[in-house]
Design an enzyme around this catalytic site. Sequence first.
Site, PDB file in Angstrom:
ATOM      1  N   THR A   1     -15.700  42.037  12.988  1.00 39.23           N
ATOM      2  CA  THR A   1     -16.175  43.170  13.785  1.00 39.23           C
ATOM      3  C   THR A   1     -16.635  44.247  12.807  1.00 39.23           C
ATOM      4  O   THR A   1     -16.521  44.099  11.589  1.00 39.23           O
ATOM      5  CB  THR A   1     -15.066  43.744  14.683  1.00 39.23           C
ATOM      6  OG1 THR A   1     -14.098  44.419  13.867  1.00 39.23           O
ATOM      7  CG2 THR A   1     -14.391  42.656  15.491  1.00 39.23           C
TER       8      THR A   1
ATOM      9  N   TYR B   1      -4.208  53.936   8.818  1.00 38.48           N
ATOM     10  CA  TYR B   1      -4.413  52.883   9.810  1.00 38.48           C
ATOM     11  C   TYR B   1      -3.196  51.964   9.881  1.00 38.48           C
ATOM     12  O   TYR B   1      -2.676  51.666  10.968  1.00 38.48           O
ATOM     13  CB  TYR B   1      -5.666  52.089   9.415  1.00 38.48           C
ATOM     14  CG  TYR B   1      -5.974  50.883  10.274  1.00 38.48           C
ATOM     15  CD1 TYR B   1      -6.797  50.998  11.392  1.00 38.48           C
ATOM     16  CD2 TYR B   1      -5.480  49.619   9.954  1.00 38.48           C
ATOM     17  CE1 TYR B   1      -7.100  49.892  12.174  1.00 38.48           C
ATOM     18  CE2 TYR B   1      -5.779  48.509  10.724  1.00 38.48           C
ATOM     19  CZ  TYR B   1      -6.585  48.658  11.830  1.00 38.48           C
ATOM     20  OH  TYR B   1      -6.885  47.557  12.592  1.00 38.48           O
TER      21      TYR B   1
ATOM     22  N   THR C   1     -16.786  49.580   9.285  1.00 43.55           N
ATOM     23  CA  THR C   1     -18.130  49.988   8.852  1.00 43.55           C
ATOM     24  C   THR C   1     -18.814  50.812   9.938  1.00 43.55           C
ATOM     25  O   THR C   1     -19.963  50.546  10.284  1.00 43.55           O
ATOM     26  CB  THR C   1     -18.998  48.757   8.497  1.00 43.55           C
ATOM     27  OG1 THR C   1     -19.022  47.865   9.629  1.00 43.55           O
ATOM     28  CG2 THR C   1     -18.476  48.051   7.286  1.00 43.55           C
TER      29      THR C   1
ATOM     30  N   VAL D   1     -10.656  57.939  23.748  1.00 42.44           N
ATOM     31  CA  VAL D   1      -9.203  57.773  23.836  1.00 42.44           C
ATOM     32  C   VAL D   1      -8.428  58.831  23.065  1.00 42.44           C
ATOM     33  O   VAL D   1      -7.193  58.862  23.134  1.00 42.44           O
ATOM     34  CB  VAL D   1      -8.758  56.362  23.391  1.00 42.44           C
ATOM     35  CG1 VAL D   1      -9.302  55.303  24.330  1.00 42.44           C
ATOM     36  CG2 VAL D   1      -9.155  56.095  21.942  1.00 42.44           C
TER      37      VAL D   1
END
Length: 291
Positions: free
Chosen positions: A188, A153, A192, A61
């Site tokens: 999820t 993020y 990591t 993406v």
Amino acid sequence: MDRLKGKVAAITGGASGIGLGAVERFAAEGARVLVGDIDEAAGLALAARYGGEVAFQRCDVTEEADIAALMDAASARFGGLDVVFNNAGAGGARETLSEMTGEAWDRTQALLLRSVALGIRYAIPHLKRRGGGSIINTASIAGMQAGAGPIAYSTMKAAVIHLTRLAAAELGRDRIRVNAICPGLILTNIFTPGVPSGFADMVKAEMRQGAPEAQPIPKPGEPADIAAAALFFASDESEFVTGVHMLVDGGMFTGPRQAWDPELRGQRLREREERLAVWRAEHPDETSEAI
């Protein structure tokens, strides 16, 4: 069952985690799904589980051409496109503001924000040809408060929330709905990547154990919890809903721990009573209970 019967969906990051949960739920509800992911082995194995109803195409993406090709392929393979779940992502740059380079910002922006904008852009003509449809974006609780993720993020996820609102306004007259999901603590491997599986499992076990301390609902979130929200946005049940971001966070955003933890509230009440008792002992002639 069959809440998505007859619909075609494209899901990025669909080979694992939240994306995989959405693929499984969408397929169970009758949708045909094209999975986009960089993990070819996992994507092909997933497609093989479903025969022709789920297909896989490699999609990075951060590459505009890959995103455009994914939307084209979904429409060409299944005869149209009704739902796009812009979900692919990772934790991005981990540096603090004082450490961050422009290159690190750019990489994270390309992965978490630019990809969503381009996913919307290349879905539009296909959705228009179907008379409308649904676009779902994965944001995060980190886009709404400090401390829930790395700074790059979190910044990009905040932008995804606003992008969702802007896109909903622009595309509403085309009967294209645009909504976002803000996950909280979901089990999820997003933070990591590239570590030994045993270490990732250890981190998830710690998350599972720590969930009751982080939010009112005393369980960790699972990809299926996000898939349920995505199903609502993908289905006709949400045809009058656009431009919103849904928190799926076990109540983490409701307030500080004392707002929902009865043990902490009880502890604070006991501490207050103890302080009051000490104060009264030191001021026997006072009648007010104020301290």
